[in-house]
Design a protein around this motif. Structure first.
Motif, PDB file in Angstrom:
ATOM      1  N   LEU A  20      -4.422 -42.271  -2.049  1.00  0.00           N
ATOM      2  CA  LEU A  20      -3.488 -43.152  -1.346  1.00  0.00           C
ATOM      3  C   LEU A  20      -2.517 -42.358  -0.477  1.00  0.00           C
ATOM      4  O   LEU A  20      -2.169 -42.783   0.635  1.00  0.00           O
ATOM      5  CB  LEU A  20      -2.723 -44.009  -2.358  1.00  0.00           C
ATOM      6  CG  LEU A  20      -3.552 -45.088  -3.074  1.00  0.00           C
ATOM      7  CD1 LEU A  20      -2.713 -45.769  -4.138  1.00  0.00           C
ATOM      8  CD2 LEU A  20      -4.091 -46.111  -2.063  1.00  0.00           C
ATOM      9  N   ALA A  21      -2.088 -41.209  -0.997  1.00  0.00           N
ATOM     10  CA  ALA A  21      -1.185 -40.368  -0.199  1.00  0.00           C
ATOM     11  C   ALA A  21      -1.884 -39.884   1.070  1.00  0.00           C
ATOM     12  O   ALA A  21      -1.281 -39.837   2.160  1.00  0.00           O
ATOM     13  CB  ALA A  21      -0.712 -39.186  -1.040  1.00  0.00           C
ATOM     14  N   SER A  22      -3.169 -39.535   0.963  1.00  0.00           N
ATOM     15  CA  SER A  22      -3.920 -39.088   2.142  1.00  0.00           C
ATOM     16  C   SER A  22      -4.052 -40.215   3.150  1.00  0.00           C
ATOM     17  O   SER A  22      -3.897 -40.015   4.361  1.00  0.00           O
ATOM     18  CB  SER A  22      -5.304 -38.586   1.707  1.00  0.00           C
ATOM     19  OG  SER A  22      -5.189 -37.531   0.783  1.00  0.00           O
ATOM     20  N   TRP A  23      -4.389 -41.431   2.649  1.00  0.00           N
ATOM     21  CA  TRP A  23      -4.477 -42.590   3.534  1.00  0.00           C
ATOM     22  C   TRP A  23      -3.135 -42.872   4.209  1.00  0.00           C
ATOM     23  O   TRP A  23      -3.080 -43.167   5.417  1.00  0.00           O
ATOM     24  CB  TRP A  23      -4.918 -43.824   2.732  1.00  0.00           C
ATOM     25  CG  TRP A  23      -6.407 -43.951   2.647  1.00  0.00           C
ATOM     26  CD1 TRP A  23      -7.202 -43.597   1.609  1.00  0.00           C
ATOM     27  CD2 TRP A  23      -7.265 -44.475   3.643  1.00  0.00           C
ATOM     28  NE1 TRP A  23      -8.519 -43.866   1.873  1.00  0.00           N
ATOM     29  CE2 TRP A  23      -8.596 -44.416   3.148  1.00  0.00           C
ATOM     30  CE3 TRP A  23      -7.077 -44.995   4.929  1.00  0.00           C
ATOM     31  CZ2 TRP A  23      -9.696 -44.853   3.863  1.00  0.00           C
ATOM     32  CZ3 TRP A  23      -8.180 -45.440   5.646  1.00  0.00           C
ATOM     33  CH2 TRP A  23      -9.473 -45.363   5.118  1.00  0.00           C
ATOM     34  N   ALA A  24      -2.076 -42.814   3.461  1.00  0.00           N
ATOM     35  CA  ALA A  24      -0.753 -43.098   4.011  1.00  0.00           C
ATOM     36  C   ALA A  24      -0.397 -42.111   5.120  1.00  0.00           C
ATOM     37  O   ALA A  24       0.118 -42.506   6.180  1.00  0.00           O
ATOM     38  CB  ALA A  24       0.294 -43.050   2.893  1.00  0.00           C
ATOM     39  N   SER A  29       0.245 -41.187  10.835  1.00  0.00           N
ATOM     40  CA  SER A  29      -0.011 -40.338  12.009  1.00  0.00           C
ATOM     41  C   SER A  29      -0.578 -41.179  13.169  1.00  0.00           C
ATOM     42  O   SER A  29      -0.158 -41.026  14.324  1.00  0.00           O
ATOM     43  CB  SER A  29      -0.997 -39.223  11.639  1.00  0.00           C
ATOM     44  OG  SER A  29      -0.469 -38.417  10.599  1.00  0.00           O
ATOM     45  N   LEU A  30      -1.530 -42.106  12.871  1.00  0.00           N
ATOM     46  CA  LEU A  30      -2.101 -42.958  13.919  1.00  0.00           C
ATOM     47  C   LEU A  30      -1.056 -43.900  14.503  1.00  0.00           C
ATOM     48  O   LEU A  30      -1.004 -44.131  15.724  1.00  0.00           O
ATOM     49  CB  LEU A  30      -3.263 -43.764  13.350  1.00  0.00           C
ATOM     50  CG  LEU A  30      -4.530 -42.959  12.998  1.00  0.00           C
ATOM     51  CD1 LEU A  30      -5.546 -43.849  12.294  1.00  0.00           C
ATOM     52  CD2 LEU A  30      -5.145 -42.340  14.259  1.00  0.00           C
ATOM     53  N   TYR A  31      -0.222 -44.444  13.627  1.00  0.00           N
ATOM     54  CA  TYR A  31       0.822 -45.366  14.087  1.00  0.00           C
ATOM     55  C   TYR A  31       1.798 -44.675  15.019  1.00  0.00           C
ATOM     56  O   TYR A  31       2.155 -45.202  16.095  1.00  0.00           O
ATOM     57  CB  TYR A  31       1.546 -45.950  12.892  1.00  0.00           C
ATOM     58  CG  TYR A  31       2.759 -46.782  13.261  1.00  0.00           C
ATOM     59  CD1 TYR A  31       4.049 -46.287  13.106  1.00  0.00           C
ATOM     60  CD2 TYR A  31       2.594 -48.055  13.808  1.00  0.00           C
ATOM     61  CE1 TYR A  31       5.154 -47.056  13.453  1.00  0.00           C
ATOM     62  CE2 TYR A  31       3.697 -48.828  14.171  1.00  0.00           C
ATOM     63  CZ  TYR A  31       4.970 -48.317  13.984  1.00  0.00           C
ATOM     64  OH  TYR A  31       6.061 -49.053  14.345  1.00  0.00           O
ATOM     65  N   LEU A  32       2.238 -43.465  14.639  1.00  0.00           N
ATOM     66  CA  LEU A  32       3.191 -42.741  15.483  1.00  0.00           C
ATOM     67  C   LEU A  32       2.545 -42.352  16.816  1.00  0.00           C
ATOM     68  O   LEU A  32       3.189 -42.401  17.874  1.00  0.00           O
ATOM     69  CB  LEU A  32       3.692 -41.492  14.751  1.00  0.00           C
ATOM     70  CG  LEU A  32       4.574 -41.759  13.519  1.00  0.00           C
ATOM     71  CD1 LEU A  32       4.909 -40.453  12.811  1.00  0.00           C
ATOM     72  CD2 LEU A  32       5.853 -42.486  13.927  1.00  0.00           C
ATOM     73  N   ALA A  33       1.267 -41.987  16.780  1.00  0.00           N
ATOM     74  CA  ALA A  33       0.558 -41.642  18.017  1.00  0.00           C
ATOM     75  C   ALA A  33       0.428 -42.870  18.922  1.00  0.00           C
ATOM     76  O   ALA A  33       0.566 -42.779  20.159  1.00  0.00           O
ATOM     77  CB  ALA A  33      -0.817 -41.070  17.681  1.00  0.00           C
ATOM     78  N   PHE A  34       0.158 -44.052  18.335  1.00  0.00           N
ATOM     79  CA  PHE A  34       0.032 -45.294  19.126  1.00  0.00           C
ATOM     80  C   PHE A  34       1.367 -45.680  19.746  1.00  0.00           C
ATOM     81  O   PHE A  34       1.410 -46.175  20.883  1.00  0.00           O
ATOM     82  CB  PHE A  34      -0.488 -46.409  18.216  1.00  0.00           C
ATOM     83  CG  PHE A  34      -0.873 -47.649  18.955  1.00  0.00           C
ATOM     84  CD1 PHE A  34      -0.022 -48.756  19.002  1.00  0.00           C
ATOM     85  CD2 PHE A  34      -2.099 -47.729  19.630  1.00  0.00           C
ATOM     86  CE1 PHE A  34      -0.379 -49.895  19.694  1.00  0.00           C
ATOM     87  CE2 PHE A  34      -2.460 -48.874  20.319  1.00  0.00           C
ATOM     88  CZ  PHE A  34      -1.599 -49.965  20.356  1.00  0.00           C
ATOM     89  N   ARG A  35       2.476 -45.405  19.013  1.00  0.00           N
ATOM     90  CA  ARG A  35       3.800 -45.775  19.500  1.00  0.00           C
ATOM     91  C   ARG A  35       4.161 -45.028  20.778  1.00  0.00           C
ATOM     92  O   ARG A  35       4.833 -45.571  21.659  1.00  0.00           O
ATOM     93  CB  ARG A  35       4.857 -45.474  18.422  1.00  0.00           C
ATOM     94  CG  ARG A  35       4.918 -46.495  17.284  1.00  0.00           C
ATOM     95  CD  ARG A  35       5.596 -47.785  17.727  1.00  0.00           C
ATOM     96  NE  ARG A  35       6.917 -47.553  18.266  1.00  0.00           N
ATOM     97  CZ  ARG A  35       8.031 -47.564  17.534  1.00  0.00           C
ATOM     98  NH1 ARG A  35       7.953 -47.783  16.228  1.00  0.00           N
ATOM     99  NH2 ARG A  35       9.199 -47.356  18.106  1.00  0.00           N
ATOM    100  N   VAL A  36       3.761 -43.778  20.878  1.00  0.00           N
ATOM    101  CA  VAL A  36       4.161 -42.971  22.042  1.00  0.00           C
ATOM    102  C   VAL A  36       3.134 -43.047  23.180  1.00  0.00           C
ATOM    103  O   VAL A  36       3.289 -42.365  24.191  1.00  0.00           O
ATOM    104  CB  VAL A  36       4.387 -41.501  21.622  1.00  0.00           C
ATOM    105  CG1 VAL A  36       5.497 -41.403  20.594  1.00  0.00           C
ATOM    106  CG2 VAL A  36       3.091 -40.886  21.085  1.00  0.00           C
ATOM    107  N   THR A  37       2.071 -43.834  22.995  1.00  0.00           N
ATOM    108  CA  THR A  37       1.034 -43.947  24.020  1.00  0.00           C
ATOM    109  C   THR A  37       1.489 -44.898  25.130  1.00  0.00           C
ATOM    110  O   THR A  37       2.168 -45.900  24.872  1.00  0.00           O
ATOM    111  CB  THR A  37      -0.272 -44.467  23.393  1.00  0.00           C
ATOM    112  OG1 THR A  37      -0.656 -43.586  22.344  1.00  0.00           O
ATOM    113  CG2 THR A  37      -1.399 -44.527  24.429  1.00  0.00           C
ATOM    114  N   GLU A  38       1.110 -44.605  26.387  1.00  0.00           N
ATOM    115  CA  GLU A  38       1.450 -45.445  27.541  1.00  0.00           C
ATOM    116  C   GLU A  38       0.815 -46.835  27.397  1.00  0.00           C
ATOM    117  O   GLU A  38      -0.263 -46.963  26.791  1.00  0.00           O
ATOM    118  CB  GLU A  38       0.954 -44.797  28.829  1.00  0.00           C
ATOM    119  CG  GLU A  38       1.618 -43.457  29.163  1.00  0.00           C
ATOM    120  CD  GLU A  38       3.077 -43.641  29.491  1.00  0.00           C
ATOM    121  OE1 GLU A  38       3.856 -42.697  29.241  1.00  0.00           O
ATOM    122  OE2 GLU A  38       3.453 -44.728  29.986  1.00  0.00           O
TER     123      GLU A  38
END
Length: 442
Positions: A20-24, A29-38
């Protein structure tokens, strides 16, 4: 032992937590990357997402499986064995009556090494308990045998073993006859002792109780001074050449040392002081010592005198070494020899005039035994070994002081030697004979 259900729950909890820690971490990481995407890129990602779903699910399944395998490996190789070690160690040391009980060695290499070490100490633990119980039983039986004699110890008294070896004497006997000593064979009849009675010990051994004449001015019921007693010596038979297979702790030793005019025996340096002390493998017999100065044919060098403090003026009236040597050899008789850096002492003897010693007899060197335990690169001087074991200085750099310290160091070395498998006299002699330090020349 840890119950299976408890281990299963711990295993499930550990693996689940890691997964679960690995999934989290991955989702964050994907969420933060999506947030900064144009915005335009976000739109493209959302359009492609349906076609990526099968691959993302496959990657997630592989990641989950991989994390499960890694977490299970860590748990089975480290966490589970360590929990078992704790409980089994508690069982072996505090509960188990079985001295053969061993911890099952499993898990990672480091855990297996820890388990093997605990097993080794467990064996020593049970052996110490067993030996201590047997020794207490033996000593209690032997002491009860000897207590019967105490009421007459206002006389010079000696007790000898079946082999004729002295195992007990009192202060009155020592005062009258300095040649008496534990472990020695002395013609007591020639010293006007008479056999008072035989002492039958519980284990079937027969000891002889000898008495000398009553000391003038003493009362029959008053004690005859301190007692000097070493019951373990009663089991010795023959001489040092016959003791090869016996335990080092159960033998009789004489530690000796020389002071000299210099450090070059082959160049003519000579003995100026002899010192020796008797010892068993369990304690040093400080009451049984030999010490004398001797007159050399030349003055001690200034550098040597600065070390041992012996000046020419104190040697002028002393006897020469050949006159003292027979008495010194008699003191060494019937014991294993102990020295520190024995090659130097042997060189002094071999280059001396009209003196010799049988070098084929058992001879142990604390310099070599120390190197065997601590390594050749360790500080191996007598002083350094003494400090390692917390021993007092004992008037260092004089022959008797160095002999006493050698004997004390030897007694302290016996336990580390046992841990390395050196238990008998033959094994210790082989260590000393085969070490390069044995070939040192002076």
């Amino acid at each position: 032992m840890i119950k299976t259900s408890r281990l299963t729950l711990r295993h499930f909890g550990f693996v689940s937590t890691v997964t679960l820690a690995s999934w989290a971490i991955g989702f964050m990481s994907l969420y933060l990357a999506f947030r900064v995407t144009e915005p335009a890129q976000k739109k493209l990602v959302l359009e492609l997402l349906p076609t990526w779903v099968p691959f993302l699910l496959f990657g997630a399944a592989c990641l989950t499986l991989l994390m499960h395998l890694i977490a299970s490996h860590i748990f089975n190789q480290y966490i589970k064995p360590l929990h078992q070690l704790v409980e089994e160690t508690h069982w072996i040391y505090q509960t188990s009556p079985n001295p053969d009980q061993k911890i099952k060695i499993e898990g990672a290499e480091a855990v297996q090494l820890l388990a093997a070490t605990i097993n080794d100490y467990s064996a020593e633990h049970h052996e110490l308990i067993r030996t201590g119980f047997e020794n207490q039983t033996d000593l209690a039986a032997e002491e009860s045998c000897l207590l019967k004699a105490l009421f007459e110890f206002a006389k010079a008294a000696v007790v000898t073993s079946e082999d004729g070896r002295i195992i007990l004497y009192n202060q009155l006997a020592k005062d009258q006859f300095p040649e008496l000593g534990l472990g020695r064979k002395v013609d007591l009849e020639a010293l006007k002792f008479t056999t008072h009675r035989d002492l039958a010990c519980p284990d079937g051994r027969q000891w002889a109780w000898w008495l000398g004449g009553q000391i003038e001015g003493t009362k029959e019921q008053s004690p005859g001074g301190d007692l000097f007693f070493s019951p373990i010596l009663s089991k010795l038979q023959g001489g040092p050449q016959d003791w090869g297979t016996r335990d080092l702790r159960d033998l009789l030793y004489t530690a000796f040392d020389f002071e000299s005019t210099g450090l070059n025996p082959s160049g003519g340096d000579e003995i100026i002081e002899l010192g020796a002390v008797r010892s068993t493998g369990r304690k040093v017999l400080f009451t049984e010592c030999f010490q004398t100065l001797v007159k050399p044919s030349k003055k001690p060098s200034q550098s040597s005198s600065q070390i041992h403090g012996i000046m020419w003026e104190s040697l002028i009236d002393q006897p020469k070494t050949p006159h003292i040597w027979p008495e010194f050899c008699q003191f060494l008789d019937g014991s294993v020899l102990l020295t520190h850096n024995g090659s130097f002492d042997q060189a002094l003897i071999e280059n001396g005039q009209d003196i010799s010693l049988d070098f084929s007899r058992p001879w142990l060197d604390t310099l070599i035994l120390g190197a065997y335990i601590f390594g050749d690169q360790a500080e191996l001087s007598l002083e350094a070994l003494g400090q390692r074991f917390g021993l007092d200085d004992l008037n260092r750099h004089r022959a008797l002081g160095d002999a006493k310290l050698t004997a004390l160091v030897f007694v302290k070395l016996l336990e580390p030697l046992r841990k390395k498998g050196i238990v008998s006299l033959n094994q210790a002699v082989e260590v000393c004979k085969n070490h390069p330090f044995c070939q040192l020349t002076y």
